[in-house]
Scaffold this motif. Structure first.
Motif, short mmCIF file in Angstrom:
data_model
loop_
_atom_site.label_atom_id
_atom_site.label_comp_id
_atom_site.label_asym_id
_atom_site.label_seq_id
_atom_site.Cartn_x
_atom_site.Cartn_y
_atom_site.Cartn_z
N MET A 137 -52.29 36.56 0.12
CA MET A 137 -51.11 36.26 -0.70
C MET A 137 -50.57 34.88 -0.33
N PHE A 138 -50.22 34.10 -1.34
CA PHE A 138 -49.67 32.76 -1.11
C PHE A 138 -48.22 32.73 -1.58
N ALA A 139 -47.31 32.40 -0.68
CA ALA A 139 -45.88 32.34 -1.02
C ALA A 139 -45.33 31.02 -0.50
N PHE A 140 -44.46 30.40 -1.28
CA PHE A 140 -43.89 29.13 -0.86
C PHE A 140 -42.47 29.00 -1.40
N THR A 141 -41.73 28.08 -0.79
CA THR A 141 -40.40 27.74 -1.27
C THR A 141 -40.35 26.23 -1.52
N GLY A 142 -39.67 25.86 -2.60
CA GLY A 142 -39.50 24.44 -2.90
C GLY A 142 -40.81 23.71 -3.05
N LEU A 143 -40.98 22.67 -2.25
CA LEU A 143 -42.18 21.83 -2.32
C LEU A 143 -43.24 22.26 -1.32
N GLY A 144 -43.18 23.50 -0.87
CA GLY A 144 -44.13 23.99 0.12
C GLY A 144 -45.57 23.99 -0.35
N PHE A 145 -45.78 23.93 -1.66
CA PHE A 145 -47.15 23.94 -2.20
C PHE A 145 -47.85 22.59 -2.05
N VAL A 146 -47.12 21.53 -1.75
CA VAL A 146 -47.68 20.18 -1.76
C VAL A 146 -48.89 20.03 -0.83
N PRO A 147 -48.83 20.48 0.45
CA PRO A 147 -50.02 20.31 1.30
C PRO A 147 -51.26 20.99 0.74
N MET A 148 -51.10 22.17 0.14
CA MET A 148 -52.25 22.84 -0.45
C MET A 148 -52.84 22.01 -1.59
N ALA A 149 -51.95 21.41 -2.39
CA ALA A 149 -52.42 20.55 -3.48
C ALA A 149 -53.15 19.32 -2.92
N PHE A 150 -52.63 18.77 -1.83
CA PHE A 150 -53.28 17.61 -1.21
C PHE A 150 -54.66 17.99 -0.66
N PHE A 151 -54.77 19.15 -0.04
CA PHE A 151 -56.07 19.59 0.49
C PHE A 151 -57.07 19.76 -0.65
N ALA A 152 -56.61 20.23 -1.80
CA ALA A 152 -57.50 20.37 -2.95
C ALA A 152 -57.97 19.00 -3.43
N VAL A 153 -57.08 18.00 -3.40
CA VAL A 153 -57.45 16.64 -3.80
C VAL A 153 -58.50 16.07 -2.84
N ILE A 154 -58.31 16.34 -1.54
CA ILE A 154 -59.26 15.84 -0.54
C ILE A 154 -60.65 16.46 -0.77
N ALA A 155 -60.67 17.77 -1.00
CA ALA A 155 -61.96 18.44 -1.24
C ALA A 155 -62.63 17.90 -2.50
N PHE A 156 -61.82 17.66 -3.54
CA PHE A 156 -62.38 17.12 -4.78
C PHE A 156 -62.97 15.73 -4.54
N ALA A 157 -62.25 14.88 -3.80
CA ALA A 157 -62.74 13.52 -3.54
C ALA A 157 -64.04 13.55 -2.75
N PHE A 158 -64.12 14.43 -1.75
CA PHE A 158 -65.32 14.50 -0.93
C PHE A 158 -66.54 14.92 -1.76
N PHE A 159 -66.40 16.01 -2.50
CA PHE A 159 -67.55 16.51 -3.25
C PHE A 159 -67.90 15.61 -4.43
N ARG A 160 -66.90 14.97 -5.01
CA ARG A 160 -67.18 14.07 -6.14
C ARG A 160 -68.00 12.87 -5.67
N VAL A 161 -67.60 12.25 -4.57
CA VAL A 161 -68.35 11.10 -4.06
C VAL A 161 -69.72 11.54 -3.56
N ASN A 162 -69.77 12.71 -2.90
CA ASN A 162 -71.03 13.21 -2.38
C ASN A 162 -72.04 13.47 -3.51
N ASP A 163 -71.56 14.02 -4.62
CA ASP A 163 -72.45 14.30 -5.75
C ASP A 163 -72.88 13.03 -6.48
N SER A 164 -71.94 12.09 -6.60
CA SER A 164 -72.23 10.88 -7.36
C SER A 164 -73.13 9.92 -6.60
N SER A 165 -73.23 10.08 -5.26
CA SER A 165 -74.06 9.16 -4.46
C SER A 165 -75.28 9.87 -3.89
#
Length: 343
Positions: free
Chosen positions: A1-29
């Protein structure tokens, strides 16, 4: 279960961006881990800094008693504050750095470097805490010898569980998931004695400050005073807020409101206010008072200071009902320094 208050979701969103950047560059190269890892490491550090700056703007509260602002947990996710994700960002950046260096050196060298970084993060705080714990143990052992009391340098995990706070019973499942967890160490400097007709135990625990930027570096010393009753009772957590005018405000957390009404008579509430005990709890056969110390506090670890604290707790117990009736759950728990409670 994921629960947050206010802007608590931001780190999770940032981790998703990091994972996307890693796999995108890895696939494209064509599976070039070196380029993807180096970019992901840079992105992780940048987003970690952005997250910390955001936390500094929304999770800082000013206290007139302190010259600097203090971190709070207003914006958090699953009990972890925005700023407390900083070690997670640094760890992830270190992992990407290991992946990058493994391509240039070797996995052994990269793993060794990662282990050294983890050691630099964990060891200094652990050494400082160990020195503080040794000082408290030496002082409590001396007091025990002088008064003929029992002493143990370290309590067991069962003893920590016996005194561990119970999560609030009056909140929803989502709120419980999102509460800041209490991460306490095993008890140390455990001292048991007797004052009048009451047995008591005093112990210390080390608690991570889960609202800080580096929780492992910021530990709070918590002293726990426990006066032992001759019978076990339901759990009851009490918070009393004195008012300038009128009766104090009383908040009780328990599964049985009738039990709270039996215990929290006007005499008990008034005795708590006069003794300066604005927060205490009943758990099993223990009446527990926790005192948290911040860095730089002058802590009275003398025998006189301990006895004064026990006397104040006893002044509250003097007003407890003589008969608990159906709310009694049986006899007292085992002595804290006997049997399974001693490591």
């Amino acid at each position: 279960m994921f629960a947050f208050t206010g802007l608590g979701f931001v780190p999770m969103a940032f981790f998703a961006v990091i994972a996307f950047a890693f796999f995108r560059v890895n696939d494209s190269s064509e599976a070039d881990w070196r380029s993807a890892s180096l970019l992901a490491c840079f992105v992780t550090l940048v987003l970690g800094a952005v997250n910390l700056l955001l936390a500094a703007g929304v999770n800082r509260s000013h206290d007139r008693r302190r010259p600097t602002a203090a971190w709070n947990a207003q914006h958090r996710a699953n009990g972890l504050s925005l700023q407390s994700h900083t070690p997670g960002f640094l760890t992830l950046a270190a992992v990407f750095l290991v992946l990058w260096s493994a391509q240039r050196l070797s996995w052994a060298a990269a793993g060794t470097g990662f282990a050294l970084l983890v050691a630099l993060y964990v060891l200094p705080a652990g050494l400082l805490h160990r020195a503080e714990r040794a000082d408290v143990n030496a002082q409590r052992q001396k007091i025990a010898q002088q008064h003929g009391w029992q002493f143990a340098a370290r309590g067991s995990r069962r003893l920590a569980k016996r005194w561990r706070p119970i999560p609030s019973l009056s909140v929803s499942e989502a709120e419980r998931v999102n509460e800041v967890p209490a991460t306490e160490s095993r008890p140390y400097a455990v001292l048991s004695g007797r004052l009048g007709d009451r047995n008591f135990t005093v112990a210390d625990m080390s608690c991570k400050d889960n609202n800080s930027v580096m929780p492992a570096w910021n530990r709070r010393r918590t002293t726990l005073y426990s006066v032992h009753l001759d019978q076990s009772l339901l759990f009851l957590d009490v918070r009393i807020t004195p008012r300038r005018w009128g009766s104090p405000e009383v908040a009780a957390d328990t599964v049985a409101p009738d039990f709270a009404r039996l215990i929290l008579t006007p005499a008990v509430v008034q005795a708590s206010v006069e003794a300066g005990l604005q927060a205490w709890s009943l758990k099993g056969s223990d009446l527990i008072v926790r005192v948290e110390h911040t860095r730089g506090d002058l802590v009275d670890d003398s025998a006189e200071g301990i006895l004064e604290a026990i006397e104040r707790i006893g002044s509250v117990l003097d007003h407890f009902p003589a008969d608990f009736g159906a709310w009694s759950l049986g006899g007292p728990a085992e002595h804290p320094l006997r049997g399974r409670y001693v490591s």
